[in-house]
Design an enzyme around this catalytic site. Sequence first.
Site: not given
Length: 713
Positions: A41-42, A227-228, A258, A610
Amino acid sequence: MTDKKYKIDNTWKELLNTNQVDAVETVDGPVLVVAGAGSGKTRVLTYRYAHLVQKHNIDMDSILAITFTKKAAGEMKDRISELLSLSSPPVWVTTFHSACARILRKHISRIGFNNSFSIYDSQDSVRLVSNCLKELDMDTKQYPPKRIHSQISMWKNKLILPGEVIDEASSFYETKIAEVYVKYEQKLILANSLDFDDLLIKTVELFNTDEDALLFWSKKFKYIMVDEYQDTNFPQYKIIELLSREHKNICVVGDSDQSIYAFRGADIRNIDEFDKDFSNAKTIVLDRNYRSTQKILDAANSVISINKNRKSKNLWTDRTDGPEINSIKFNNENDETQWIINEINNNFNNENYGEIAIFYRMNSQSRIIQEALTREKISYKVIGDVRFYERKEIKDIIAYLTLIANPDNEIAFERVINVPRRGIGNVTIQKLKSLALNLNMPISRLIYKIDDIDELSERVKKQLTNFQEILVGIKSESIDGPAKAIKSMLEITHYEEMLKQEVDYESRWENVQSLITGASEFEIDVERDELDTGDPYSLLTAYLENLSLFAATDELENENKIILMTLHNAKGLEFETVFITGMEENIFPHELSLDDVEEERRLCYVGMTRAKERLYLTHSWSRSSWGGTFYNPPSRFLEEAKGFITDIDKTDYSQFDDSGEENSNYGIGKSVTHEVYGRGVVIEVDGSEISVDFGSEIGVKHFDTEWAPIEYE
DNA sequence: TGTCCTGAATTTTTT
DNA sequence: ATTCAGGACA
């Protein structure tokens, strides 16, 4: 992850899969990118940014890229700067709160505020609630300021005004809190200050009431990325909805699995209903995981699948190999910590510490880990640990500066009016307060009118005049920027002399010095063209805003240090090896979160995903806190991952036993060993109270010899 | 007004 | 286990 420089020649496409390329190239209109954990995503966001700049020639000032945490914003800035070879990072890659602060600095006067407003952090806000309670003669035991503040915050995030709460209050208790809310809002206005919620709410208010302002900003931002998105609350949704009205180029990225911020008003509805809110939205799904082994994904999926009402996703990876996931049980948290350190020592060295992260549910769990790492001389970095800025000496200095930038700031005023001691006691402050209340003016303004106040003695008047002169003195030097302002504050108030009276003078003074260093660095880094040139103190104001919205400790650089952070802070990051500690009921899930275990489960999912290679889940049979020992059963999340993790019993791993020895011959200069802090030297003895210096990293601690786990050497 | 003493609170997560 | 706020007292 090392990204190659973005080049316009399409070679960048080789680094992305088809859906990722689609997300990068779909720049016009509303786009929803459903991005599972570890789906790149980043990378998509940063390449999309670079693509807009290089391929579509979009000016960076016309792209708003919003992330949630300061840390995520820093990461994104770094990676974009690298991709585009920028010498200074783009200004509008930032968090919601600081984007709003920047917008409001320019236009808040249009809704009746002064542009030099202060920002109250949570601590300040709670203090203000406390003041309200006192003025309303309400008992702080019955109405805990912290809880009242979080209730007020909930109302504010739903854009419910004080008046509406009063009208609709259904109980005596609610009416009372509503009264506090009314007062709290009045006091904020009087103090020319905004709390964190206001930064969002006032921005919405500005856009809703001032057509010109909305046009200015919505025309400016041709492309918006968020984002998020699963963690946005109602005001945040409103802000992006309003800002994207003009160009409609809004791209949001998120994953409802998330979502971990419902407790502060985040609403999954925003991401679930995106296609209803923004017509003709295109949805792109990223379901290939590039980060973790299949073993890790299996365990994480097993946990998250327990949640009901979940849109199930099929994350996949081709990394079928990988080590087992271990769930390890210890006797107590000391063994847990020591074992982790040994495991690290066996598998890593100072070349690759940066690949390791240790997660925990709450910050207080990090203390014991930090102390053990310090003792073992392993370099580590704590992320999101705001304690530096919460230290008394730092808060004092900041309060003086705040008072220069905004004389109406009541909380800052109360903090320093008698620090260092200058003979202005509680009686005087109470007098000034009630006077201020009667005149409906900020207490800090009163000190410029003391000659007109008859109730005060000549001696007190003299002290107040003296205080006022101190402020004027600092103010005249503050034009040169925050570093100079701090230095002049220290000089004029003789602050160091006060600190010298403290036992831990040296470490406190060190903190002051690093504050000055930080301020000087800020002066070099700041984007001067962003400052309001009409205000001579704008550099100072910008510095203070930076302090309340970005802690300097938050940058995550490649320093080869073990990273310690809360699970909340871990979102968006990845590490070769991850330890999740304290996997016990009442810790994780936390006992205060049992009404929303699904959110805790998502937090667990975030933590597990993670890890790239190796994941450890640890828990203890016993754990001490509040000076007692508690016995919590293993976390239900371990049970939920059963079949995908291997249980290991290390309760025989006893590095620490509980044999407490009585000591009676404490004396200055003697060496002692503390169970947690390690070796130190007694520097003061006062009855059963002793002060022990454990060196510069840990500092001086005070103990009661009757209780402290100390041994003589 | 300042200091000493006692008892209570602390620990959910972030801006 | 440690810190902090509020009250009594100097």
